[in-house]
Scaffold this motif. Sequence first.
Motif, PDB file in Angstrom:
ATOM      1  N   ALA A   1       0.641  -1.357  -0.074  1.00  0.00           N
ATOM      2  CA  ALA A   1       0.053   0.074   0.026  1.00  0.00           C
ATOM      3  C   ALA A   1       1.009   1.241  -0.096  1.00  0.00           C
ATOM      4  CB  ALA A   1      -0.974  -0.004   1.333  1.00  0.00           C
ATOM      5  N   SER A   2       1.998   1.077   0.580  1.00  0.00           N
ATOM      6  CA  SER A   2       2.863   2.485   0.600  1.00  0.00           C
ATOM      7  C   SER A   2       3.485   2.655  -0.603  1.00  0.00           C
ATOM      8  CB  SER A   2       4.152   2.054   1.818  1.00  0.00           C
ATOM      9  OG  SER A   2       3.437   1.917   3.040  1.00  0.00           O
ATOM     10  N   LEU A   3       3.931   1.616  -1.365  1.00  0.00           N
ATOM     11  CA  LEU A   3       4.416   1.738  -2.645  1.00  0.00           C
ATOM     12  C   LEU A   3       3.460   2.303  -3.529  1.00  0.00           C
ATOM     13  CD1 LEU A   3       6.731  -1.571  -2.994  1.00  0.00           C
ATOM     14  CD2 LEU A   3       7.546   0.981  -2.769  1.00  0.00           C
ATOM     15  N   ILE A   4       2.218   1.742  -3.710  1.00  0.00           N
ATOM     16  CA  ILE A   4       1.107   2.304  -4.452  1.00  0.00           C
ATOM     17  C   ILE A   4       0.838   3.515  -4.067  1.00  0.00           C
ATOM     18  CG2 ILE A   4      -1.191   1.801  -5.025  1.00  0.00           C
ATOM     19  CD1 ILE A   4      -0.781  -1.168  -4.522  1.00  0.00           C
ATOM     20  N   TRP A   5       0.772   4.178  -2.799  1.00  0.00           N
ATOM     21  CA  TRP A   5       0.476   5.321  -2.497  1.00  0.00           C
ATOM     22  C   TRP A   5       1.405   6.325  -3.072  1.00  0.00           C
ATOM     23  CZ3 TRP A   5       3.047   8.459   1.714  1.00  0.00           C
ATOM     24  CH2 TRP A   5       2.092   9.626   2.197  1.00  0.00           C
ATOM     25  N   LEU A   6       2.843   6.067  -3.113  1.00  0.00           N
ATOM     26  CA  LEU A   6       3.840   6.877  -3.725  1.00  0.00           C
ATOM     27  C   LEU A   6       3.410   7.066  -5.097  1.00  0.00           C
ATOM     28  CD1 LEU A   6       7.009   5.736  -1.893  1.00  0.00           C
ATOM     29  CD2 LEU A   6       5.797   7.745  -1.166  1.00  0.00           C
ATOM     30  N   ASP A   7       3.148   5.891  -5.853  1.00  0.00           N
ATOM     31  CA  ASP A   7       3.084   5.753  -7.210  1.00  0.00           C
ATOM     32  C   ASP A   7       1.869   6.677  -7.686  1.00  0.00           C
ATOM     33  OD1 ASP A   7       3.864   4.820  -9.690  1.00  0.00           O
ATOM     34  OD2 ASP A   7       2.060   3.498  -9.744  1.00  0.00           O
ATOM     35  N   GLU A   8       0.697   6.932  -6.470  1.00  0.00           N
ATOM     36  CA  GLU A   8      -0.545   7.704  -6.962  1.00  0.00           C
ATOM     37  C   GLU A   8      -0.477   9.029  -6.326  1.00  0.00           C
ATOM     38  OE1 GLU A   8      -3.080   6.545  -8.206  1.00  0.00           O
ATOM     39  OE2 GLU A   8      -2.592   4.518  -8.891  1.00  0.00           O
ATOM     40  N   GLY A   9       0.698   9.472  -6.339  1.00  0.00           N
ATOM     41  CA  GLY A   9       1.096  10.901  -5.829  1.00  0.00           C
ATOM     42  C   GLY A   9       0.630  11.057  -4.458  1.00  0.00           C
ATOM     43  N   LYS A  10       0.663  10.098  -3.613  1.00  0.00           N
ATOM     44  CA  LYS A  10       0.469  10.142  -2.100  1.00  0.00           C
ATOM     45  C   LYS A  10      -1.020  10.689  -1.993  1.00  0.00           C
ATOM     46  CE  LYS A  10       5.401  11.462  -1.200  1.00  0.00           C
ATOM     47  NZ  LYS A  10       6.332  12.237  -0.554  1.00  0.00           N
ATOM     48  N   GLN A  11      -1.758   9.917  -2.690  1.00  0.00           N
ATOM     49  CA  GLN A  11      -2.964   9.878  -2.542  1.00  0.00           C
ATOM     50  C   GLN A  11      -3.896   8.513  -1.986  1.00  0.00           C
ATOM     51  OE1 GLN A  11      -5.277  12.541  -2.096  1.00  0.00           O
ATOM     52  NE2 GLN A  11      -3.396  13.754  -2.408  1.00  0.00           N
ATOM     53  N   PRO A  12      -4.756   8.369  -1.278  1.00  0.00           N
ATOM     54  CA  PRO A  12      -5.445   9.190  -0.574  1.00  0.00           C
ATOM     55  C   PRO A  12      -4.620  10.076   0.379  1.00  0.00           C
ATOM     56  CG  PRO A  12      -5.779   7.199   0.149  1.00  0.00           C
ATOM     57  CD  PRO A  12      -5.218   6.705  -1.140  1.00  0.00           C
ATOM     58  N   PRO A  13      -5.151  11.096   1.097  1.00  0.00           N
ATOM     59  CA  PRO A  13      -4.236  11.695   2.245  1.00  0.00           C
ATOM     60  C   PRO A  13      -3.855  10.610   3.246  1.00  0.00           C
ATOM     61  CG  PRO A  13      -6.212  12.970   1.829  1.00  0.00           C
ATOM     62  CD  PRO A  13      -6.395  11.578   0.905  1.00  0.00           C
ATOM     63  N   VAL A  14      -2.676  11.046   3.856  1.00  0.00           N
ATOM     64  CA  VAL A  14      -2.048   9.843   4.726  1.00  0.00           C
ATOM     65  C   VAL A  14      -2.935   9.526   5.779  1.00  0.00           C
ATOM     66  CG1 VAL A  14      -0.706  11.751   5.990  1.00  0.00           C
ATOM     67  CG2 VAL A  14       0.223   9.355   5.713  1.00  0.00           C
ATOM     68  N   GLU A  15      -3.623  10.495   6.372  1.00  0.00           N
ATOM     69  CA  GLU A  15      -4.344  10.192   7.587  1.00  0.00           C
ATOM     70  C   GLU A  15      -5.598   8.985   7.219  1.00  0.00           C
ATOM     71  OE1 GLU A  15      -3.777  13.145   6.569  1.00  0.00           O
ATOM     72  OE2 GLU A  15      -2.834  14.054   8.242  1.00  0.00           O
ATOM     73  N   GLU A  16      -5.918   9.274   6.030  1.00  0.00           N
ATOM     74  CA  GLU A  16      -7.172   8.220   5.516  1.00  0.00           C
ATOM     75  C   GLU A  16      -6.237   6.891   5.147  1.00  0.00           C
ATOM     76  OE1 GLU A  16      -9.733   7.515   1.513  1.00  0.00           O
ATOM     77  OE2 GLU A  16      -9.354   9.566   2.426  1.00  0.00           O
ATOM     78  N   LEU A  17      -5.090   6.865   4.676  1.00  0.00           N
ATOM     79  CA  LEU A  17      -4.520   5.556   4.558  1.00  0.00           C
ATOM     80  C   LEU A  17      -4.157   4.795   5.532  1.00  0.00           C
ATOM     81  CD1 LEU A  17      -2.742   3.687   2.317  1.00  0.00           C
ATOM     82  CD2 LEU A  17      -0.852   5.292   2.750  1.00  0.00           C
ATOM     83  N   ARG A  18      -3.771   5.761   6.717  1.00  0.00           N
ATOM     84  CA  ARG A  18      -3.428   5.067   8.107  1.00  0.00           C
ATOM     85  C   ARG A  18      -4.572   4.293   8.546  1.00  0.00           C
ATOM     86  NH1 ARG A  18      -3.514   9.677  11.863  1.00  0.00           N
ATOM     87  NH2 ARG A  18      -5.633   9.229  11.400  1.00  0.00           N
ATOM     88  N   ASP A  19      -5.860   5.022   8.645  1.00  0.00           N
ATOM     89  CA  ASP A  19      -7.018   4.586   9.257  1.00  0.00           C
ATOM     90  C   ASP A  19      -7.474   3.148   8.338  1.00  0.00           C
ATOM     91  OD1 ASP A  19      -6.855   6.498  11.072  1.00  0.00           O
ATOM     92  OD2 ASP A  19      -8.539   7.601   9.922  1.00  0.00           O
ATOM     93  N   TRP A  20      -7.173   3.498   7.167  1.00  0.00           N
ATOM     94  CA  TRP A  20      -7.565   2.380   6.172  1.00  0.00           C
ATOM     95  C   TRP A  20      -6.656   0.901   6.534  1.00  0.00           C
ATOM     96  CZ3 TRP A  20      -6.843   2.428   0.294  1.00  0.00           C
ATOM     97  CH2 TRP A  20      -7.621   1.563  -0.574  1.00  0.00           C
ATOM     98  N   LEU A  21      -5.607   1.123   6.934  1.00  0.00           N
ATOM     99  CA  LEU A  21      -4.503   0.001   6.999  1.00  0.00           C
ATOM    100  C   LEU A  21      -5.035  -0.398   8.468  1.00  0.00           C
ATOM    101  CD1 LEU A  21      -1.142   1.533   5.541  1.00  0.00           C
ATOM    102  CD2 LEU A  21      -2.654  -0.456   5.029  1.00  0.00           C
ATOM    103  N   VAL A  22      -5.376   0.468   9.480  1.00  0.00           N
ATOM    104  CA  VAL A  22      -5.528  -0.167  10.919  1.00  0.00           C
ATOM    105  C   VAL A  22      -6.875  -0.959  10.600  1.00  0.00           C
ATOM    106  CG1 VAL A  22      -6.514   0.217  13.131  1.00  0.00           C
ATOM    107  CG2 VAL A  22      -4.755   1.614  12.122  1.00  0.00           C
ATOM    108  N   GLU A  23      -7.948  -0.382   9.657  1.00  0.00           N
ATOM    109  CA  GLU A  23      -9.226  -1.404   9.536  1.00  0.00           C
ATOM    110  C   GLU A  23      -8.853  -2.518   8.853  1.00  0.00           C
ATOM    111  OE1 GLU A  23     -11.341   1.411   7.233  1.00  0.00           O
ATOM    112  OE2 GLU A  23     -11.819   2.864   8.776  1.00  0.00           O
ATOM    113  N   GLN A  24      -7.993  -2.620   8.034  1.00  0.00           N
ATOM    114  CA  GLN A  24      -7.565  -4.006   7.313  1.00  0.00           C
ATOM    115  C   GLN A  24      -7.021  -4.767   8.389  1.00  0.00           C
ATOM    116  OE1 GLN A  24      -5.019  -3.207   3.997  1.00  0.00           O
ATOM    117  NE2 GLN A  24      -6.786  -2.155   2.630  1.00  0.00           N
ATOM    118  N   PHE A  25      -6.092  -4.331   9.422  1.00  0.00           N
ATOM    119  CA  PHE A  25      -5.545  -5.216  10.111  1.00  0.00           C
ATOM    120  C   PHE A  25      -6.826  -5.938  11.090  1.00  0.00           C
ATOM    121  CE2 PHE A  25      -3.609  -5.813  14.724  1.00  0.00           C
ATOM    122  CZ  PHE A  25      -2.869  -6.659  14.332  1.00  0.00           C
TER     123      PHE A  25
END
Length: 215
Positions: free
Chosen positions: A166-190
Amino acid sequence: MTPAAPAYRRLSVEERRSQLLAAALTLFAHRAPEDVSLDDVAEAAGVSRPLVYRYFPGGKQQLYEAALRSAAEELQLCFDEPLHGPLLPRLSRALDRYLTFVDEHDTGFSALLQGGSVVETSRTTAIVDGVRRAAAQHIFSHLGVSSPGPRLRMTVRMWITAVEAASLIWLDEGKQPPVEELRDWLVEQFVAVLTVTAGRDPQTADLVGALAEDG
């Protein structure tokens, strides 16, 4: 009266080494390792090329591996969170630090995890794998599990791999979605992957039940 010039202070061996590693890490953060020369590191650190060789006689490969170890130590510290309080906020704080590192070392992080560099060796691969194993051990500590079973071990390591991807894709997507959203999404995935595993593994089911009470 003319003010006195500041006294010159010779750096200690450790200070000089840290200075060179910091310069190298900054360069590796924004350029692929094969595109960074010792001359580039010397210029960034404000020293001569022979001085870089004095500290890293193995040349660029030795310098790269040392810089990689330094980055690995910093990444491992991302998961160094006090073992008290609700679990998911602890995980969120650890991911905040992890994603900050990814953001600040974007190009180098991509080159590191995707491999293919001409300076990649079994030693550099082992350094990266050490970060993954340390992250997994931190997570087990936060879960309060000293002897995780095979399904729980696989689940946690799969999630760590998903975080990297997800971190690599986030970089490839121009750091979108916002990092706070990515963080919460990853916690939910856990929580989601633990919940799926809980249907097949009593140990994980107990953890999911504890998480529900914790929340």
